[in-house]
Design a protein around this motif. Sequence first.
Motif, short mmCIF file in Angstrom:
data_model
loop_
_atom_site.label_atom_id
_atom_site.label_comp_id
_atom_site.label_asym_id
_atom_site.label_seq_id
_atom_site.Cartn_x
_atom_site.Cartn_y
_atom_site.Cartn_z
N GLU A 99 -12.30 -34.38 16.11
CA GLU A 99 -11.17 -33.95 16.94
C GLU A 99 -9.87 -34.59 16.46
OE1 GLU A 99 -12.23 -34.96 20.89
OE2 GLU A 99 -13.79 -33.43 21.09
N VAL A 100 -9.94 -35.90 16.18
CA VAL A 100 -8.74 -36.60 15.72
C VAL A 100 -8.32 -36.09 14.34
CG1 VAL A 100 -7.75 -38.84 15.15
CG2 VAL A 100 -9.31 -38.63 17.08
N GLU A 101 -9.30 -35.85 13.47
CA GLU A 101 -8.99 -35.36 12.12
C GLU A 101 -8.37 -33.97 12.17
OE1 GLU A 101 -12.64 -35.66 10.00
OE2 GLU A 101 -12.14 -37.62 9.14
N ALA A 102 -8.80 -33.14 13.11
CA ALA A 102 -8.21 -31.80 13.22
C ALA A 102 -6.73 -31.89 13.59
CB ALA A 102 -8.98 -30.98 14.26
N LYS A 103 -6.41 -32.77 14.56
CA LYS A 103 -5.00 -32.95 14.93
C LYS A 103 -4.20 -33.54 13.77
CE LYS A 103 -5.96 -33.77 19.86
NZ LYS A 103 -5.84 -34.76 20.96
N ALA A 104 -4.79 -34.56 13.11
CA ALA A 104 -4.08 -35.20 11.99
C ALA A 104 -3.88 -34.23 10.84
CB ALA A 104 -4.87 -36.43 11.53
N ALA A 105 -4.83 -33.33 10.61
CA ALA A 105 -4.70 -32.36 9.52
C ALA A 105 -3.56 -31.39 9.80
CB ALA A 105 -6.02 -31.61 9.34
N ILE A 123 -2.48 -39.87 18.98
CA ILE A 123 -3.43 -40.37 17.99
C ILE A 123 -3.13 -41.83 17.71
CG2 ILE A 123 -4.26 -40.14 15.62
CD1 ILE A 123 -3.62 -37.19 15.76
N ASP A 124 -4.11 -42.69 17.99
CA ASP A 124 -3.98 -44.10 17.69
C ASP A 124 -4.46 -44.34 16.26
OD1 ASP A 124 -3.87 -46.82 17.60
OD2 ASP A 124 -5.18 -47.18 19.32
#
Length: 216
Positions: free
Chosen positions: A66-72, A162-163
């Motif tokens: 989930e975090v990687e999707a936002k960061a991408a 995102i932390d």
Amino acid sequence: MQQHGLTPAAAEDVMGRLERSGAVLTLSGTVLLRPGEVAEALALVLPGSPASTLQQLERVQLELSEVEAKAARIARRAAWRQRSFVWAGFAAQGMLWTLLCRLTYYELSWDVMEPVCFFVGGAQAMLCYAYFMATRRDFSWEAALERHVGQWEKQQLATAGIDLQRFSWLRREAQRLRELLAAQEAAQAAAAVAASETEHGGQIDEAAGGEGKKEA
């Protein structure tokens, strides 16, 4: 080995055969005669079981995905922003040179434009020094671009909730759990093989003992 009439080469060949058969295990120069027990002890020492480790890994990977999707998504926007600034800077330089060229050869003359070009170059040097005063780093287009886009990306990551420390921890934890799961599965497989070999060896010994009793 030499006391039993074996040469060093023959002794190494025998040890190699024993290791490949799983009868012994060599670890840092120490020969372990019961590798099955070593594998069982290793499985007990490793925290948790493969099933619990797999569950932890799935939870970590779910949060990490989930975090990687936002960061991408933010990274793609940052890359687009970086390309936009590069082409905007190129367009600004082209417009400046076009203006100076037109003023020099069509509107005015070189006698008038020479001091103007001098002050334009001096202004650019002053801007570079102002950048050095603000950042304490030598000016370069690449560094300035990375600084601007990097700050924008950090702001967007913070806005998205995102932390970065948590993000880094999730990556390390996922890698650690994958390695732990592989070690646990390998230990279980080695313990199962050793147990089956021990059981098979016990059956052979029982059969040999029964034949000896019959002959007696």
